[in-house]
Structures are given as C-alpha cells and as structure tokens.
Motif scaffolding. Sequence first.
Motif: not given
Length: 173
Positions: A32-58
């Motif tokens: 889920f991507l949120e606008e920095v200067r707005g109130n919208r959330l954008l959901p994007i479906w991604i692969g499980f391994s890509e999600g893990q790669a992003i989560a590992i960083r955080f």
Amino acid sequence: MAKQEPENKGGGVEHEVRIYSLATTQNECIIFLEEVRGNRLLPIWIGFSEGQAIAIRFSGIVLPRPLTHDLFLSTLKALGWSVEKVVVHDLRDNTFYDNIHLKKPGQSTVVDSRPSDAIAVAVRAGCSIYVVERVFERCQVLNKPISETEVSKFKEDLKNLRPEDIFKELKEK
C-alpha cells in the motif's frame, strides 16, 4: 510555499508516495502506497519474494550476502550511477508499470521496471517514489484516515480478494 509535484513526460502530475503497509495473503503480497501530500492509498499486488525483499529492508535484518536488488544497486554505484526516483507511471490490463530514473554527472536515463522491483531498489537507495495521477484514476484507491473497523474489514476482505477485483474499468485517454 508548497512544493509543486513534478510533471511526468507521459502526461500527468507525479504524486510523491511512501510505503504505508505491506500485507501478505497465501500466495502474494499487497503493498500500500500512501500519498505524502494527500489522503489516498494505492494497493499494488506484488510477488511474495519481492514483498520479502522490501520487508527485509525495513526489518533491520542484515543478510550475509546481497539480494538481487542489493546487487543491482551496487552495480549501478560501481558504474557511477545513482537512483534519482522511481515512478509508477501507468496501469494497463491490470498491470502496473514503473520506471527507475537514474543519473550520473552529465547523464540521465530511465529504465523500465516492475513496481515491486523498483520499490525494492528505492527503499535501498533512499530515493523518492512517485505515482502519476492517471494511475490513481484507473484503479480503486482507499482514502485515509481509515478507522480500525475499516482496517479489520479490509483485512478480512483480503482473504478472498483477487487482483482484478480492485481495478476499475481502465479509462483510455
């Protein structure tokens, strides 16, 4: 004075976003991507391994060897390039399209990418992420703030949700 959002060459204002949340289902992840200067959330479906790669960083996990996104970024740096920004610039046939904007002294270039890979690179490079307005217009977005009841209902709905369920009819412009 408020900072003006940059224009995208393909037409449309680029809105800066940040990662709001990462949710997993049985087979995939939704970022889920949120606008920095707005109130919208954008959901994007991604692969499980890509999600893990992003989560590992955080998560602060330090791996003994680089992942593919780390290798890509290291290679860019070794060649003198840096990542300026990533831009989710289109949505066609339920597929998101992203560009990675690269620069080095006296040169710049744009590389086509899947949003999941571009975002994984962006979080490692510490650069900004943008979404072009037409992408927001072409799919269902959520509005912030979301109540706890809405969050609970949405998490329950995710269990049976398919990617095609969230997209509006594409608008041809």
